[in-house]
Design a protein around this motif. Structure first.
Motif, mmCIF file in Angstrom:
data_model
loop_
_atom_site.group_PDB
_atom_site.id
_atom_site.type_symbol
_atom_site.label_atom_id
_atom_site.label_comp_id
_atom_site.label_asym_id
_atom_site.label_seq_id
_atom_site.Cartn_x
_atom_site.Cartn_y
_atom_site.Cartn_z
ATOM 1 N N ASN A 154 61.153 -23.599 -30.680
ATOM 2 C CA ASN A 154 61.457 -22.542 -29.650
ATOM 3 C C ASN A 154 60.563 -21.167 -29.870
ATOM 4 O O ASN A 154 61.050 -20.283 -29.774
ATOM 5 C CB ASN A 154 62.898 -22.070 -29.857
ATOM 6 C CG ASN A 154 64.009 -23.134 -29.375
ATOM 7 O OD1 ASN A 154 63.657 -23.744 -28.303
ATOM 8 N ND2 ASN A 154 65.050 -23.515 -30.189
ATOM 9 N N GLY A 204 64.743 -14.440 -26.283
ATOM 10 C CA GLY A 204 66.162 -15.096 -26.428
ATOM 11 C C GLY A 204 66.372 -15.652 -27.854
ATOM 12 O O GLY A 204 67.256 -16.177 -28.098
ATOM 13 N N PHE A 205 65.146 -15.621 -28.809
ATOM 14 C CA PHE A 205 65.215 -16.336 -30.143
ATOM 15 C C PHE A 205 64.579 -15.237 -31.138
ATOM 16 O O PHE A 205 63.901 -14.253 -30.493
ATOM 17 C CB PHE A 205 64.467 -17.583 -30.239
ATOM 18 C CG PHE A 205 65.308 -18.493 -29.387
ATOM 19 C CD1 PHE A 205 65.797 -19.479 -30.037
ATOM 20 C CD2 PHE A 205 64.623 -18.837 -27.898
ATOM 21 C CE1 PHE A 205 66.436 -20.492 -29.312
ATOM 22 C CE2 PHE A 205 65.182 -19.873 -27.382
ATOM 23 C CZ PHE A 205 66.178 -20.939 -27.755
ATOM 24 N N THR A 237 65.942 -18.581 -34.417
ATOM 25 C CA THR A 237 67.274 -18.793 -34.129
ATOM 26 C C THR A 237 67.558 -17.907 -32.863
ATOM 27 O O THR A 237 67.200 -16.967 -32.443
ATOM 28 C CB THR A 237 68.192 -18.338 -35.360
ATOM 29 O OG1 THR A 237 67.752 -16.798 -35.516
ATOM 30 C CG2 THR A 237 67.878 -19.142 -36.642
ATOM 31 N N ASP A 238 68.821 -18.548 -32.462
ATOM 32 C CA ASP A 238 69.090 -17.969 -30.858
ATOM 33 C C ASP A 238 69.755 -16.480 -31.091
ATOM 34 O O ASP A 238 70.511 -16.355 -32.125
ATOM 35 C CB ASP A 238 70.239 -18.965 -30.520
ATOM 36 C CG ASP A 238 70.920 -18.181 -29.149
ATOM 37 O OD1 ASP A 238 70.309 -18.116 -28.185
ATOM 38 O OD2 ASP A 238 72.242 -18.114 -29.145
ATOM 39 N N ASP A 270 72.559 -13.836 -30.162
ATOM 40 C CA ASP A 270 73.718 -13.731 -29.358
ATOM 41 C C ASP A 270 73.577 -12.422 -28.628
ATOM 42 O O ASP A 270 74.026 -11.403 -29.102
ATOM 43 C CB ASP A 270 74.853 -13.934 -30.122
ATOM 44 C CG ASP A 270 76.210 -14.016 -29.456
ATOM 45 O OD1 ASP A 270 76.103 -13.805 -28.302
ATOM 46 O OD2 ASP A 270 77.005 -14.151 -30.130
ATOM 47 N N ASN A 298 77.132 -16.426 -24.275
ATOM 48 C CA ASN A 298 76.051 -16.774 -24.809
ATOM 49 C C ASN A 298 75.361 -18.338 -24.620
ATOM 50 O O ASN A 298 76.197 -19.122 -24.667
ATOM 51 C CB ASN A 298 76.029 -16.459 -26.246
ATOM 52 C CG ASN A 298 74.661 -16.612 -26.794
ATOM 53 O OD1 ASN A 298 73.753 -15.678 -26.772
ATOM 54 N ND2 ASN A 298 74.465 -17.467 -27.960
ATOM 55 N N LEU A 353 72.026 -20.928 -25.138
ATOM 56 C CA LEU A 353 70.818 -21.208 -26.270
ATOM 57 C C LEU A 353 69.428 -20.485 -25.344
ATOM 58 O O LEU A 353 68.947 -20.743 -24.566
ATOM 59 C CB LEU A 353 70.352 -22.566 -26.277
ATOM 60 C CG LEU A 353 69.312 -22.757 -27.358
ATOM 61 C CD1 LEU A 353 69.853 -22.563 -28.781
ATOM 62 C CD2 LEU A 353 69.163 -24.489 -27.252
ATOM 63 N N GLY A 354 69.171 -19.308 -26.064
ATOM 64 C CA GLY A 354 68.052 -18.405 -25.522
ATOM 65 C C GLY A 354 68.499 -17.638 -24.527
ATOM 66 O O GLY A 354 67.373 -16.866 -23.989
ATOM 67 N N SER A 355 69.569 -17.547 -24.185
ATOM 68 C CA SER A 355 69.841 -16.725 -23.127
ATOM 69 C C SER A 355 71.459 -16.461 -23.092
ATOM 70 O O SER A 355 71.934 -16.376 -23.882
ATOM 71 C CB SER A 355 69.318 -17.122 -21.828
ATOM 72 O OG SER A 355 69.613 -16.130 -20.741
#
Length: 202
Positions: free
Chosen positions: A4, A21-22, A30-31, A33, A62, A64-66
């Motif tokens: 990512n 988003g990470f 990491t994602d 939130d 939330n 993953l990434g957005s």
């Protein structure tokens, strides 16, 4: 670089940068939130929930990434993707009111109430038999006929009227209704008549 992260070429080699988003050093990402992030401005205590949840007026979800905005039950997401609008379940047909009930839209929900002539909680409505429950206004000389959600009144034989008001028919006064013999006297009664042979006849 992490899956990512984006690899950026530099003059001395390369660098790993976490994608939007990470967060992380590029080797590990990491994602973020976004829904849990609170504003860091000095007047955070006075800021609305809309800002603290990235513009979502109701629910922030939330991913993953957005993230994306969602709405509670009985609300729909507007075209702006952030605000919610009440759904009119009654006009859209998305309700469980009985066929003999009135659906009333409310903010975020709806209510059901049985129509006149029916009894129940709105989701189940049963016809009231006004004739057997004595909740009708038919005349004492009329017949009550139960119908779906109501009733009708019809004057009994020998009476005339609309069923709610009935008056006796004087059969003796009409050659059509007076079927007594020519040698008999006709006497009108309540709802009928009687024939009595005149003297000398039997």
């Amino acid at each position: 670089c992490h899956e990512n992260a984006t690899c950026v070429n530099t003059t001395s080699g390369h660098a790993c940068v976490c994608r939007r988003g990470f967060q992380g050093d590029g080797q590990n990402c990491t994602d973020i939130d976004e829904c849990s992030i609170q504003p860091t401005l000095p007047d955070v205590a006075t800021m609305s929930d809309e800002i603290s949840r990235h513009g979502c007026s109701d629910v922030c979800v939330n991913t993953l990434g957005s993230y994306h905005c969602a709405c509670p039950e009985y609300f729909i997401l507007n075209a702006d993707g952030r605000t919610c609008e009440d759904t009119d379940e009654c006009s859209s047909g998305h309700h469980n009111c009985h066929g003999s009930a009135q659906c009333t839209n409310t903010y975020g929900s709806f209510s059901c109430s049985c129509l006149d002539g029916y009894i129940g909680d709105g989701t189940n409505c049963t016809d009231i038999d006004e004739c057997t429950s004595a909740s009708h206004d038919c005349h004492e000389h009329a017949h009550c006929n139960n119908t779906a959600g109501g009733f009708t009144c019809a004057c009994s034989e020998g009476f005339t009227g609309d069923g709610r008001s009935c008056t006796d028919i004087d059969e003796c006064a009409s050659d059509v209704t007076n079927l007594c013999d020519v040698n008999a006297d006709c006497t009108n009664t309540d709802g009928g008549y009687i024939c009595t042979c005149t003297d000398g006849y039997s």
